[in-house]
Write a protein that holds these residues in place. Structure first.
Motif, PDB file in Angstrom:
ATOM      1  N   LYS A  68      24.205  -3.912 -23.400  1.00 49.30           N
ATOM      2  CA  LYS A  68      22.833  -4.055 -22.889  1.00 49.30           C
ATOM      3  C   LYS A  68      22.548  -2.895 -21.928  1.00 49.30           C
ATOM      4  CE  LYS A  68      22.229  -8.313 -24.540  1.00 49.30           C
ATOM      5  NZ  LYS A  68      21.265  -8.591 -25.603  1.00 49.30           N
ATOM      6  N   ARG A  69      21.300  -2.746 -21.609  1.00 47.66           N
ATOM      7  CA  ARG A  69      20.943  -1.704 -20.641  1.00 47.66           C
ATOM      8  C   ARG A  69      21.788  -1.883 -19.379  1.00 47.66           C
ATOM      9  NH1 ARG A  69      15.306  -1.450 -17.345  1.00 47.66           N
ATOM     10  NH2 ARG A  69      15.872   0.287 -15.962  1.00 47.66           N
ATOM     11  N   THR A  70      22.317  -0.780 -18.863  1.00 48.24           N
ATOM     12  CA  THR A  70      23.217  -0.872 -17.711  1.00 48.24           C
ATOM     13  C   THR A  70      22.757   0.075 -16.602  1.00 48.24           C
ATOM     14  OG1 THR A  70      25.024  -1.402 -19.202  1.00 48.24           O
ATOM     15  CG2 THR A  70      25.630  -0.664 -16.989  1.00 48.24           C
ATOM     16  N   VAL A  71      22.523  -0.490 -15.448  1.00 50.77           N
ATOM     17  CA  VAL A  71      22.146   0.318 -14.284  1.00 50.77           C
ATOM     18  C   VAL A  71      23.368   0.364 -13.366  1.00 50.77           C
ATOM     19  CG1 VAL A  71      20.616   0.457 -12.269  1.00 50.77           C
ATOM     20  CG2 VAL A  71      19.725  -0.369 -14.453  1.00 50.77           C
ATOM     21  N   ARG A  72      23.838   1.568 -13.084  1.00 50.56           N
ATOM     22  CA  ARG A  72      25.059   1.691 -12.271  1.00 50.56           C
ATOM     23  C   ARG A  72      24.705   2.120 -10.856  1.00 50.56           C
ATOM     24  NH1 ARG A  72      30.290   1.581 -12.939  1.00 50.56           N
ATOM     25  NH2 ARG A  72      31.596   2.829 -11.541  1.00 50.56           N
ATOM     26  N   LEU A  73      25.239   1.379  -9.917  1.00 53.10           N
ATOM     27  CA  LEU A  73      25.013   1.684  -8.498  1.00 53.10           C
ATOM     28  C   LEU A  73      26.319   2.164  -7.867  1.00 53.10           C
ATOM     29  CD1 LEU A  73      23.032  -1.491  -7.352  1.00 53.10           C
ATOM     30  CD2 LEU A  73      22.207   0.818  -7.077  1.00 53.10           C
ATOM     31  N   GLU A  74      26.189   3.157  -7.020  1.00 53.11           N
ATOM     32  CA  GLU A  74      27.351   3.586  -6.225  1.00 53.11           C
ATOM     33  C   GLU A  74      26.871   3.933  -4.830  1.00 53.11           C
ATOM     34  OE1 GLU A  74      29.806   6.651  -8.018  1.00 53.11           O
ATOM     35  OE2 GLU A  74      30.106   5.370  -9.779  1.00 53.11           O
ATOM     36  N   ARG A  75      27.488   3.357  -3.864  1.00 53.15           N
ATOM     37  CA  ARG A  75      27.112   3.548  -2.440  1.00 53.15           C
ATOM     38  C   ARG A  75      25.596   3.470  -2.228  1.00 53.15           C
ATOM     39  NH1 ARG A  75      30.703   8.610  -1.196  1.00 53.15           N
ATOM     40  NH2 ARG A  75      30.845   8.548  -3.432  1.00 53.15           N
ATOM     41  N   GLY A  76      24.992   2.523  -2.856  1.00 57.71           N
ATOM     42  CA  GLY A  76      23.580   2.249  -2.638  1.00 57.71           C
ATOM     43  C   GLY A  76      22.623   3.108  -3.443  1.00 57.71           C
TER      44      GLY A  76
END
Lengths: 252, 300
Positions: A227-235
């Motif tokens: 599925k669509r994936t939104v990746r977050l790193e340190r905000g």
């Protein structure tokens, strides 16, 4: 789509190319606590109606905070957030309950009432809405059947397995047909078989039209469900990919 | 439909709250019951004191001294005015009768009075005041009016005794008022403290309610109703206690103190008015306590 959001949704589909309304929009959103580095920085994000989005990243990346901003569990420090076309950065405190009635939330720690039966826990949301008891009981029964727990209606939550408890939480989140379902690490405490069970349930809910956002750091989920994936790193949002791309990257 | 369902939920939730922490609520209900029982007793006692004062007022006969030079017609005129003013029973005591009475009261020494060249005593009027005017304040006003009448030289009604009694009555009412304020204040604090515990015990439930879209009013209402139920239960217990007190000790007290307390000592301790007042006071105490608790401790 049902509910009060119908008339106010005006966005357009991002990935599909179809004219789909946007359900959740973040514009340059920041979240910081005094004395700490920012938890979220310059978040720009559109989630369409009926979309399934994974929110991923390491622990402390800001996934839970981002979900909390959507149901007003936290207030953004800066920026605008539109949910169903309504700017919740400027929402009055007294309007928050009405917004939450359209958002089902599945918490990582379940938040079930241990001394109430499964049916009472699921019906809790309907009590808040003032649904008559008989009608409420029927809805609860239907919802428990949908998550495969109709035979456990009178059990206490602590007598259930982790997967069953998670299904109770999902039933509670969905019993009043919300437009959005937010799930924070819904499979965090579960073994692989139960993880599949819960994820299949969330997928099924999404197929029926509910917008679903799932925060997870489990890479196998992302590759399995594509599925669509939104990746977050340190905000910060470091990537926003469709399911196939994200799955391919996971494999690499 | 939704309003009715919500109302039913609120009552269910409030009753559930009482069941959920019975010991804590038992303390609150007992405190309210004791406060209201004490208030009921004080009210009954104040009735008795009022009756005592009224009956003493009736015993204190008002004596009106007339000027010695008044003729029979003038005495009769003053008599009529006194009856008009007091609406009481007035007896004329002519100087001769007054002298005879004095002689009789002095006994052997009374013979000395025969040596007097003339009767020094003036005619007097003896007034028995009607019940409505037997309170100390009414007696004082009446004495003032009587003194102002032409031909009246003095009025005596045992002023000092009546004033002392009314001072005692005033002190009693003030003391009772202070005690009442202290007791009620303490009760509200105790009720608020018990509800604070109830709120603490249900903090998870409150959190989930808020997360699934409950309004502040929705979260707070069951706690307010819980306080109201505590107040009602406390009032019912107090009424039961007063009724029992009246049944078990009332007759004994009546026979023991009838000679000083006079009429009214056997009046019932629980009347319709008492029921209404105590139920209202119970509700006010319960609601007062829950308002304090909800306002101070329920941050939603």
């Amino acid at each position: 789509m049902s509910g009060p959001f119908l008339g106010v949704l005006r966005g357009r589909g991002r990935l599909s190319g179809l004219a789909l309304p946007v359900m959740i929009q973040f514009f340059h959103v920041y979240k910081a606590y005094p004395g700490d580095p920012p938890v979220l920085q310059d978040i720009n994000l559109n989630v369409e109606k009926g979309e399934f989005v994974f929110l991923t990243g390491p622990s402390g990346a800001g996934k839970t905070t981002l979900l909390k901003l959507i149901f007003c569990g936290e207030k953004a420090t800066k920026g605008q957030i539109l949910v169903g076309g309504k700017n919740i950065a400027r929402i009055r405190e007294s309007a928050v309950p009405y917004l939450r009635r359209n958002i089902g939330v599945v918490f990582q720690d379940f938040k079930l009432l241990p001394h109430r039966s499964v049916a009472d826990n699921v019906g809790f949301t309907l009590d808040v809405l003032g649904v008559p008891r008989a009608e409420g009981r029927e809805k609860v029964h239907r919802m428990l059947k949908r998550v495969g727990l109709e035979h456990k209606a009178n059990s206490l939550p602590l007598r259930l397995s982790g997967g069953e408890q998670q299904r109770v939480v999902i039933a509670r989140a969905l019993v009043n047909d919300p437009t959005i379902l937010l799930a924070d690490e819904p499979t965090g405490n579960l073994d692989p078989a139960l993880t599949v069970e819960i994820m299949d349930l969330l997928t099924d809910i999404n197929i029926r039209g509910t917008t679903v956002m799932v925060a997870t750091h489990d890479a196998t989920l992302l590759s399995r469900y594509q599925k669509r994936t939104v990746r977050l790193e340190r905000g910060l949002i470091v990537s926003d990919e469709d399911g196939v791309k994200a799955a391919r990257r996971m494999l690499v | 439909m939704s309003v009715l369902s919500k109302a039913a939920y609120f009552w269910r939730s409030a009753a559930g709250g009482l069941k959920h922490a019975p010991f804590v609520h038992f303390i609150a209900v007992s405190t309210i019951a004791i406060a209201l029982f004490a208030a009921g007793l004080a009210r009954g006692a104040s009735h008795v004191v009022d009756n005592l004062l009224a009956s003493l007022g009736g015993e204190v006969e008002v004596t009106i001294y007339l000027a010695p030079q008044l003729g029979q017609d003038e005495v009769h005129g003053v008599h009529t005015r006194v009856v008009e003013l007091s609406h009481g029973e007035v007896t004329v005591v002519p100087p001769e009768a007054a002298l005879l009475r004095l002689k009789h009261e002095l006994g052997d020494l009374g013979e000395a009075l025969s040596e007097l060249p003339e009767n020094p005593l003036p005619a007097t009027l003896e007034l028995r005041v009607p019940e409505a005017r037997r309170s100390p304040a009414a007696l004082q006003t009446l004495a003032k009016e009587l003194r102002a009448l032409p031909g009246v030289t003095g009025v005596d009604y045992g002023e000092a005794a009546v004033e002392r009694l009314s001072a005692i009555a005033r002190a009693l009412s003030f003391g009772a008022l202070v005690a009442l304020v202290v007791v009620l204040g303490t009760t509200i604090v105790i009720v608020a403290a018990t509800l604070q515990l109830a709120i603490y015990a249900r903090r998870e439930e409150i959190e989930i309610q808020k997360l699934v879209g409950a309004t502040d009013r929705f979260v707070k209402t069951p706690f307010l109703l819980e306080g109201l139920l505590q107040g009602l239960l406390g009032a019912l217990v107090a009424l039961g206690g007063l009724w029992l007190f009246g049944r078990l000790l009332g007759p004994t007290l009546g026979s023991l103190f009838a000679f000083i307390l006079g009429p009214g000592v056997n009046a019932p301790w629980v009347e319709t008015r008492t029921v209404v007042e105590l139920l209202a006071a119970g509700c006010a105490l319960g609601l007062g306590g829950s308002f304090v608790a909800v306002g101070r401790f329920l941050r939603v």
